[in-house]
Write a protein that holds these residues in place. Structure first.
Motif, short mmCIF file in Angstrom:
data_model
loop_
_atom_site.label_atom_id
_atom_site.label_comp_id
_atom_site.label_asym_id
_atom_site.label_seq_id
_atom_site.Cartn_x
_atom_site.Cartn_y
_atom_site.Cartn_z
N MET A 1 34.68 -0.13 -0.76
CA MET A 1 35.67 0.55 -1.33
C MET A 1 35.33 1.80 -2.06
O MET A 1 35.84 2.79 -1.97
N ASN A 2 34.18 1.83 -2.40
CA ASN A 2 33.36 3.14 -3.04
C ASN A 2 33.30 3.98 -1.85
O ASN A 2 33.49 5.28 -2.45
N ARG A 3 32.83 3.91 -0.81
CA ARG A 3 32.86 4.92 0.25
C ARG A 3 34.22 5.38 0.33
O ARG A 3 34.46 6.46 0.70
N LEU A 4 35.09 4.60 0.46
CA LEU A 4 36.73 5.03 1.01
C LEU A 4 37.23 6.14 -0.36
O LEU A 4 37.63 7.08 0.09
N ILE A 5 36.83 5.40 -1.56
CA ILE A 5 37.19 6.56 -2.60
C ILE A 5 36.40 7.71 -2.61
O ILE A 5 37.09 8.72 -2.87
N ASN A 6 35.12 7.61 -2.23
CA ASN A 6 34.36 8.96 -2.22
C ASN A 6 35.08 9.76 -1.24
O ASN A 6 35.02 11.27 -1.51
N SER A 7 35.22 9.33 0.01
CA SER A 7 35.71 10.07 1.11
C SER A 7 37.14 10.62 0.72
O SER A 7 37.22 11.97 1.06
N ALA A 8 37.89 9.89 0.24
CA ALA A 8 39.23 10.46 -0.31
C ALA A 8 39.21 11.62 -1.47
O ALA A 8 39.92 12.81 -1.32
#
Length: 87
Positions: A1-8
């Motif tokens: 989830m952190n990777r997804l948030i950082n990407s966004a």
């Protein structure tokens, strides 16, 4: 989830939008706090041959919040004459 948030939060494709060679539809929403109307307008300004409309009184998830309006707008765009496709 952190990777997804950082990407966004960090991924920005705006400098690539001018490369889009096909008719593009940006269907905005008047109460979208994730991609506000001013940012939606920036997208259409950067994309050649972009079409734009806004679903009123709706947030970011217009396909769920106002599915009939979303589908009507999408079908309307897809029904445009084929000569609007660039490429």
């Amino acid at each position: 989830m952190n990777r997804l948030i950082n990407s966004a939060e960090k991924y920005d494709s705006r400098k690539e939008l001018h490369k889009i060679k096909h008719a593009t539809y940006v269907l905005g929403a008047s109460h979208d706090v994730i991609t506000p109307v001013d940012q939606q307008k920036q997208l259409i300004e950067a994309i050649p041959h972009a079409h734009f409309s806004v679903i009123q009184s709706c947030g970011h998830a217009s396909m769920y919040e106002k599915p009939a309006e979303f589908l009507a707008a999408l079908i309307g765009f897809l029904s445009l004459p084929s000569h609007l496709s660039i490429g």
